[in-house]
Enzyme design. Structure first.
Site, PDB file in Angstrom:
ATOM      1  N   ILE A   1       0.843  -1.199   0.000  1.00 42.13           N
ATOM      2  CA  ILE A   1       0.000   0.000   0.000  1.00 42.13           C
ATOM      3  C   ILE A   1       0.877   1.247   0.000  1.00 42.13           C
ATOM      4  O   ILE A   1       1.761   1.397   0.848  1.00 42.13           O
ATOM      5  CB  ILE A   1      -0.927   0.024   1.227  1.00 42.13           C
ATOM      6  CG1 ILE A   1      -1.784  -1.239   1.268  1.00 42.13           C
ATOM      7  CG2 ILE A   1      -1.818   1.269   1.210  1.00 42.13           C
ATOM      8  CD1 ILE A   1      -2.510  -1.448   2.569  1.00 42.13           C
TER       9      ILE A   1
ATOM     10  N   GLY B   1       8.143   5.143   1.703  1.00 40.43           N
ATOM     11  CA  GLY B   1       7.231   4.954   2.829  1.00 40.43           C
ATOM     12  C   GLY B   1       5.901   4.318   2.483  1.00 40.43           C
ATOM     13  O   GLY B   1       5.351   4.564   1.436  1.00 40.43           O
ATOM     14  N   SER B   2       5.360   3.502   3.387  1.00 39.53           N
ATOM     15  CA  SER B   2       4.106   2.839   3.098  1.00 39.53           C
ATOM     16  C   SER B   2       3.816   1.767   4.130  1.00 39.53           C
ATOM     17  O   SER B   2       4.333   1.802   5.235  1.00 39.53           O
ATOM     18  CB  SER B   2       4.188   2.283   1.691  1.00 39.53           C
ATOM     19  OG  SER B   2       3.336   1.244   1.470  1.00 39.53           O
ATOM     20  N   ARG B   3       2.980   0.771   3.737  1.00 42.32           N
ATOM     21  CA  ARG B   3       2.715  -0.351   4.631  1.00 42.32           C
ATOM     22  C   ARG B   3       2.353  -1.582   3.811  1.00 42.32           C
ATOM     23  O   ARG B   3       2.022  -1.482   2.628  1.00 42.32           O
ATOM     24  CB  ARG B   3       1.599  -0.007   5.614  1.00 42.32           C
ATOM     25  CG  ARG B   3       0.205  -0.243   5.116  1.00 42.32           C
ATOM     26  CD  ARG B   3      -0.818   0.213   6.133  1.00 42.32           C
ATOM     27  NE  ARG B   3      -2.008  -0.619   6.122  1.00 42.32           N
ATOM     28  CZ  ARG B   3      -3.209  -0.198   6.493  1.00 42.32           C
ATOM     29  NH1 ARG B   3      -3.371   1.039   6.901  1.00 42.32           N
ATOM     30  NH2 ARG B   3      -4.239  -1.009   6.463  1.00 42.32           N
TER      31      ARG B   3
END
Length: 215
Positions: free
Chosen positions: A154, A184-186
């Site tokens: 994501i 950056g994210s997940r």
């Protein structure tokens, strides 16, 4: 060792840094010259650390599922998964800050049953709707012990490109390079209800090392 997805950015950054250093020869103020050089070097270091790809020894086994990324475990809860399973699943989410390694690794061995890219928004990665509304990729791997396990890359507020190497029909190996998320994210993982989870909220996960669940 650096990830191949960063080669172009690293090369451009090196050129910019060299350009700044040469340009400072035309600056007569010593402190300003020093400050500009330091800023350029710090910027280069930040880019290099972001695209680092540390080599890790993987304990490859069908008896456990490993963390696909480095980061912090921020969610462990039952959710409805509407895209593929269309039922309730146990979701484990790992949030990556800009200082984490951003390589995505295959969490388990198996065959890729589903792989799809979704364009979308760029809400902050910890937003409750990020997994449904942000740019993302969804991958399902069929493992001989765990059955079908999904993970979802994501994008976050800063991430503008998700790289996914998984293609339907591929046989993948636990711990190998599965992609990259820039800036950056997940990553969310989806397991059958009742799956025992071996991490806790707030725990630091290491991609290819931390065991998420085992049998």
């Amino acid at each position: 060792m650096f990830h191949k997805e960063g080669s172009k950015i690293i090369f451009i950054t090196l050129l910019l840094v060299v350009g700044v250093i040469f340009a400072t020869d035309f600056i007569a103020i010593p402190w300003l010259k020093t400050v500009l050089i330091l800023i350029a070097i710090v910027f280069l270091v930040l880019v290099l650390q972001f695209f680092r790809n540390p080599k890790r020894e993987i304990d490859n086994s069908d008896n456990h599922v490993l963390a696909p990324v480095d980061g912090k475990v921020v969610v462990i809860e039952e959710v409805y998964e509407p895209e593929y399973f269309k039922d309730k699943r146990l979701m484990v989410s790992i949030f990556m800050s800009p200082i984490n390694v951003h390589v995505t690794r295959y969490a388990l061995n198996g065959v890729v049953k589903y792989s799809k890219y979704h364009p979308g928004k760029y809400l902050v990665a910890w937003h409750p709707k990020a997994s449904e509304e942000n740019e993302r990729t969804t991958v399902v791997i069929d493992n001989r012990i765990y059955g079908e396990v999904m993970y979802r890359q994501i994008a976050g507020a800063l991430a503008r490109r998700i790289v996914n190497y998984a293609e339907e029909g591929m046989r993948v190996i636990q711990g190998k390079d599965a992609g990259f998320i820039k800036f950056g994210s997940r990553v969310d993982m989806y397991f059958p209800l009742g799956t025992p989870i071996d991490v806790v909220l707030g725990q630091k996960a290491i991609g290819g090392k931390t065991v998420i669940t085992k049998k």
